[in-house]
Design a protein around this motif. Structure first.
Motif, PDB file in Angstrom:
ATOM      1  N   UNK A   1      15.735  -1.682 -11.258  1.00 49.22           N
ATOM      2  CA  UNK A   1      15.177  -0.276 -10.924  1.00 49.22           C
ATOM      3  C   UNK A   1      13.391  -0.372 -10.473  1.00 49.22           C
ATOM      4  N   UNK A   2      13.271   0.568  -9.466  1.00 46.12           N
ATOM      5  CA  UNK A   2      12.016   0.728  -8.860  1.00 46.12           C
ATOM      6  C   UNK A   2      11.708   2.134  -8.592  1.00 46.12           C
ATOM      7  N   UNK A   3      10.290   2.316  -8.519  1.00 48.13           N
ATOM      8  CA  UNK A   3       9.569   3.706  -8.118  1.00 48.13           C
ATOM      9  C   UNK A   3       8.288   3.347  -7.697  1.00 48.13           C
ATOM     10  N   UNK A   4       8.205   4.091  -6.755  1.00 48.50           N
ATOM     11  CA  UNK A   4       6.832   3.923  -6.064  1.00 48.50           C
ATOM     12  C   UNK A   4       5.832   5.224  -6.011  1.00 48.50           C
ATOM     13  N   UNK A   5       4.449   5.110  -6.123  1.00 46.27           N
ATOM     14  CA  UNK A   5       3.761   6.004  -6.104  1.00 46.27           C
ATOM     15  C   UNK A   5       2.566   5.675  -5.043  1.00 46.27           C
ATOM     16  N   UNK A   6       2.236   6.520  -4.213  1.00 46.44           N
ATOM     17  CA  UNK A   6       1.311   6.237  -3.106  1.00 46.44           C
ATOM     18  C   UNK A   6       0.001   7.368  -3.581  1.00 46.44           C
ATOM     19  N   UNK A   7      -0.931   6.655  -3.598  1.00 50.44           N
ATOM     20  CA  UNK A   7      -2.317   7.498  -3.860  1.00 50.44           C
ATOM     21  C   UNK A   7      -3.164   7.318  -2.512  1.00 50.44           C
ATOM     22  N   UNK A   8      -2.848   8.250  -1.840  1.00 52.42           N
ATOM     23  CA  UNK A   8      -3.700   7.879  -0.529  1.00 52.42           C
ATOM     24  C   UNK A   8      -5.269   8.307  -0.843  1.00 52.42           C
ATOM     25  N   UNK A   9      -5.756   9.185  -1.720  1.00 51.26           N
ATOM     26  CA  UNK A   9      -7.216   9.165  -1.799  1.00 51.26           C
ATOM     27  C   UNK A   9      -7.697   7.971  -2.257  1.00 51.26           C
ATOM     28  N   UNK A  10      -7.026   7.172  -3.251  1.00 50.32           N
ATOM     29  CA  UNK A  10      -7.518   5.996  -3.840  1.00 50.32           C
ATOM     30  C   UNK A  10      -7.042   4.794  -3.133  1.00 50.32           C
ATOM     31  N   UNK A  11      -6.194   4.704  -2.018  1.00 46.81           N
ATOM     32  CA  UNK A  11      -5.800   3.747  -1.014  1.00 46.81           C
ATOM     33  C   UNK A  11      -4.955   2.726  -2.054  1.00 46.81           C
ATOM     34  N   UNK A  12      -4.123   3.324  -3.077  1.00 48.34           N
ATOM     35  CA  UNK A  12      -3.505   2.447  -3.838  1.00 48.34           C
ATOM     36  C   UNK A  12      -2.190   2.881  -3.800  1.00 48.34           C
ATOM     37  N   UNK A  13      -1.139   1.791  -3.972  1.00 47.91           N
ATOM     38  CA  UNK A  13       0.307   1.843  -3.989  1.00 47.91           C
ATOM     39  C   UNK A  13       0.604   1.277  -5.218  1.00 47.91           C
ATOM     40  N   UNK A  14       1.217   2.216  -6.145  1.00 45.38           N
ATOM     41  CA  UNK A  14       1.829   1.604  -7.516  1.00 45.38           C
ATOM     42  C   UNK A  14       3.370   1.498  -7.469  1.00 45.38           C
ATOM     43  N   UNK A  34       6.334  -2.676   2.523  1.00 49.91           N
ATOM     44  CA  UNK A  34       5.681  -2.355   3.764  1.00 49.91           C
ATOM     45  C   UNK A  34       5.837  -0.785   4.236  1.00 49.91           C
ATOM     46  N   UNK A  35       7.115  -0.313   3.877  1.00 50.60           N
ATOM     47  CA  UNK A  35       7.433   1.261   4.264  1.00 50.60           C
ATOM     48  C   UNK A  35       6.156   2.064   3.510  1.00 50.60           C
ATOM     49  N   UNK A  36       5.876   1.523   2.168  1.00 54.06           N
ATOM     50  CA  UNK A  36       4.944   2.467   1.635  1.00 54.06           C
ATOM     51  C   UNK A  36       3.541   2.408   2.407  1.00 54.06           C
ATOM     52  N   UNK A  37       3.144   1.140   2.549  1.00 54.52           N
ATOM     53  CA  UNK A  37       1.871   0.811   3.290  1.00 54.52           C
ATOM     54  C   UNK A  37       1.818   1.685   4.801  1.00 54.52           C
ATOM     55  N   UNK A  38       2.887   1.569   5.498  1.00 56.18           N
ATOM     56  CA  UNK A  38       3.036   2.288   6.847  1.00 56.18           C
ATOM     57  C   UNK A  38       2.747   3.776   6.682  1.00 56.18           C
ATOM     58  N   UNK A  39       2.881   4.557   5.497  1.00 58.07           N
ATOM     59  CA  UNK A  39       2.617   5.911   5.392  1.00 58.07           C
ATOM     60  C   UNK A  39       1.241   6.110   5.271  1.00 58.07           C
ATOM     61  N   UNK A  40       0.368   4.966   5.082  1.00 63.13           N
ATOM     62  CA  UNK A  40      -1.114   5.027   4.951  1.00 63.13           C
ATOM     63  C   UNK A  40      -1.942   5.421   6.388  1.00 63.13           C
ATOM     64  N   UNK A  41      -1.218   5.157   7.607  1.00 61.42           N
ATOM     65  CA  UNK A  41      -1.617   5.602   8.890  1.00 61.42           C
ATOM     66  C   UNK A  41      -2.610   4.454   9.157  1.00 61.42           C
ATOM     67  N   UNK A  42      -3.927   4.922   9.451  1.00 60.10           N
ATOM     68  CA  UNK A  42      -5.119   4.230   9.900  1.00 60.10           C
ATOM     69  C   UNK A  42      -5.679   3.435   8.492  1.00 60.10           C
ATOM     70  N   UNK A  43      -5.431   3.752   7.636  1.00 60.61           N
ATOM     71  CA  UNK A  43      -5.864   3.198   6.298  1.00 60.61           C
ATOM     72  C   UNK A  43      -5.204   2.050   5.891  1.00 60.61           C
ATOM     73  N   UNK A  44      -4.203   1.563   6.560  1.00 60.70           N
ATOM     74  CA  UNK A  44      -3.306   0.293   6.308  1.00 60.70           C
ATOM     75  C   UNK A  44      -4.264  -0.789   6.284  1.00 60.70           C
TER      76      UNK A  44
END
Length: 128
Positions: A1-14, A34-44
């Motif tokens: 089981x997995x879950x992903x949380x993306x914090x764009x303001x902290x540039x952290x993917x949990x 990689x899919x989660x990272x791609x959602x960061x746009x220019x911050x990747x």
């Protein structure tokens, strides 16, 4: 089981991962990374990953080999995470993860979330 949380303001993917890790699971996890990272746009490439492996006690050797190979993939060099921190109370899994940590700079394994998070954020605090 997995879950992903993306914090764009902290540039952290949990990502929380539980269950036995084999090569197939690692392939799925890295695809999700990689899919989660791609959602960061220019911050990747400026982002960090924080992995909660507290629901995982051990990994297949093939999983560790696959993880090393995928995290060092030159195709993702410019888009890979700045730092990756794993945390797990399992001493055996931390020992296995040392191979991953040695595969490239910016990867570390910890016993608890606070230590892992503090390590990820230590140089961000200096820069702020």
């Amino acid at each position: 089981m997995r879950n992903v949380i993306i914090s764009r303001d902290k540039l952290t993917i949990f990502m929380r991962v539980s269950g036995f890790l084999d090569a197939a699971a690692v392939d799925e996890i890295t695809t999700e990374m990689r899919q989660a990272a791609l959602t960061l746009g220019d911050a990747i490439g400026q982002h960090d990953f924080l992995f909660d492996l507290s629901g995982t006690n051990v990994a297949a050797q093939s999983a560790i080999d696959t993880l090393c190979r995928l995290l060092c993939d030159p195709q993702w060099q410019s888009r890979r995470a700045r730092r990756i921190a794993f945390f797990t109370p399992s001493a055996l899994l931390r020992l296995q993860l040392q191979r991953v940590c040695a595969a490239r700079t910016g990867i570390a394994a910890f016993e608890d979330r606070k230590s892992a998070h503090d390590w990820l954020m230590q140089d961000r605090k200096v820069a702020a």
